[in-house]
Design a protein around this motif. Structure first.
Motif, PDB file in Angstrom:
ATOM      1  N   ILE A  61       0.668  -0.968  -0.287  1.00  0.00           N
ATOM      2  CA  ILE A  61       0.280  -0.129  -0.205  1.00  0.00           C
ATOM      3  C   ILE A  61       1.188   1.426   0.237  1.00  0.00           C
ATOM      4  CG2 ILE A  61      -1.740   1.307   1.172  1.00  0.00           C
ATOM      5  CD1 ILE A  61      -2.257  -0.663   2.296  1.00  0.00           C
ATOM      6  N   GLY A  62       0.694   2.186  -0.838  1.00  0.00           N
ATOM      7  CA  GLY A  62       1.488   3.266  -1.324  1.00  0.00           C
ATOM      8  C   GLY A  62       1.086   4.043  -1.035  1.00  0.00           C
ATOM      9  N   VAL A  63       1.058   5.166   0.221  1.00  0.00           N
ATOM     10  CA  VAL A  63       0.335   6.535   0.694  1.00  0.00           C
ATOM     11  C   VAL A  63       1.176   7.849   0.433  1.00  0.00           C
ATOM     12  CG1 VAL A  63      -0.816   7.662   2.475  1.00  0.00           C
ATOM     13  CG2 VAL A  63      -0.664   4.723   2.520  1.00  0.00           C
ATOM     14  N   GLY A  64       0.889   8.214  -0.161  1.00  0.00           N
ATOM     15  CA  GLY A  64       1.026   9.704  -1.096  1.00  0.00           C
ATOM     16  C   GLY A  64       2.752   9.805  -1.038  1.00  0.00           C
ATOM     17  N   ILE A  65       2.342   8.813  -1.805  1.00  0.00           N
ATOM     18  CA  ILE A  65       3.653   8.498  -3.135  1.00  0.00           C
ATOM     19  C   ILE A  65       3.295   8.425  -4.449  1.00  0.00           C
ATOM     20  CG2 ILE A  65       5.466   6.318  -4.103  1.00  0.00           C
ATOM     21  CD1 ILE A  65       5.509   5.169  -0.959  1.00  0.00           C
TER      22      ILE A  65
END
Length: 321
Positions: free
Chosen positions: A263-267
């Protein structure tokens, strides 16, 4: 044909998955070139690690114990691996492309005047190797033409050996002269965490510069990480901004991972970051910018404000526990 020697990493009495992966890759090389697979364990007072190493599927395990090998100083380990290769009749040495492997493999290639293929992702039947170039946008097939070869293998590209029969073990007594300008070990500041190891975790939650501060990594991202029992990662931008230490960096210049869930958050998804995580089985991206490049590799994408979406997702995950 000579044998294939594997550098056996270990720490704290444990052998990481990366070593089992290196054995798996070495078996493929040996199948193409002939010879046995030999796992080399270097250290001081190896103890129970020998038994664990014997279960990894190599034809034989050779152990070299010395006070000079107490720490991961690359210079003395390079000379030792060269001597082990000569003693075991090995013409190919395989490393996992980990921090240690990246440190020692090129030194060994230079010391032995050998050709080297780094970050190999596949072994062909004709003995050539496949390795990525340009952040994984090009895959080159390379042939090492020197008699002695050094290879490092990407730990997400090969399967670890499991359930193998116990191998024979042999203690090697070698006299290695320390170089005059030897590296001096001063201290080790190891990161201690109850979370899974980033490179071996089944689930990874990574944050980027969109989190805006180190505090937000703690208050916004970490609850989701812990609710999922995941490892925490980060983009280079977040590391460069000082939000998290660089041992969490995922990407071309960080760690290459392939978890079941990422899960990539704010990427945003810079090409260097994608090179380190795009082999993940399921990729989820949360970003308020609908044009962010990470959505091009995501299986599921959520265009939303992460400061609203992540806490809500965290509560949903906790409710399932």
């Amino acid at each position: 044909m000579g044998n294939v020697l594997i550098y056996g990493e270990h720490a704290g009495g444990n052998i990481p998955k990366a070593t089992a992966v290196a054995v798996g890759a070495a078996q493929q090389i040996a199948a193409a070139s002939g010879g046995d697979t030999i796992l080399a364990l270097l250290g001081n007072d190896l103890g129970g690690v020998k038994d664990a190493a014997a279960q990894l599927g190599a034809t034989k395990v050779v152990c070299v114990e010395s006070a000079d090998l107490e720490h991961e100083t690359a210079d003395i380990r390079t000379l030792t691996m060269k001597a082990v290769a000569e003693a075991t009749g090995s013409d190919t040495v395989v490393f996992a492309a980990t921090t240690a492997g990246k440190d020692i493999a090129p030194r060994l290639a230079a010391a032995a005047e050998a050709a080297i293929a780094s970050d190999v992702t596949a072994v062909n039947d004709d003995g050539t190797f496949v390795r990525p170039m340009y952040a994984g946008n090009v895959f080159a097939t390379v042939k090492l033409e020197s008699d002695f070869k050094v290879v490092s293998v990407r730990t997400t590209a090969f399967e670890p050996v499991e359930g193998a029969a116990a191998s024979a073990s042999e203690d090697l007594s070698l006299s290695i002269e320390k170089p005059g300008n030897a590296v001096e070990f001063v201290k080790l500041d190891a990161t201690v965490s109850d979370r899974p190891v980033l490179t071996e975790a089944e689930r990874v939650v990574a944050g980027g510069r969109g989190l805006k501060s180190a505090e937000n990594f703690t208050t916004v991202l970490e609850p989701l990480v812990d609710a999922l029992g995941a490892a925490m990662g980060a983009s280079r931008a977040a590391v460069d901004a000082g939000y998290v230490p660089n041992d969490l960096q995922v990407g071309q210049t960080g760690k290459v991972i392939a978890p079941t869930l990422y899960i990539g958050v704010g990427i945003s998804g810079a090409i260097q970051h994608l090179a380190g995580m795009k082999d993940s089985k399921v990729i989820v991206a949360i970003n308020k910018d609908a044009d962010a490049p990470i959505f091009s590799v995501a299986d599921f994408g959520l265009v939303a404000d992460l400061f609203e979406a992540v806490p809500e997702l965290t509560e949903k995950v906790k409710a399932l526990a």
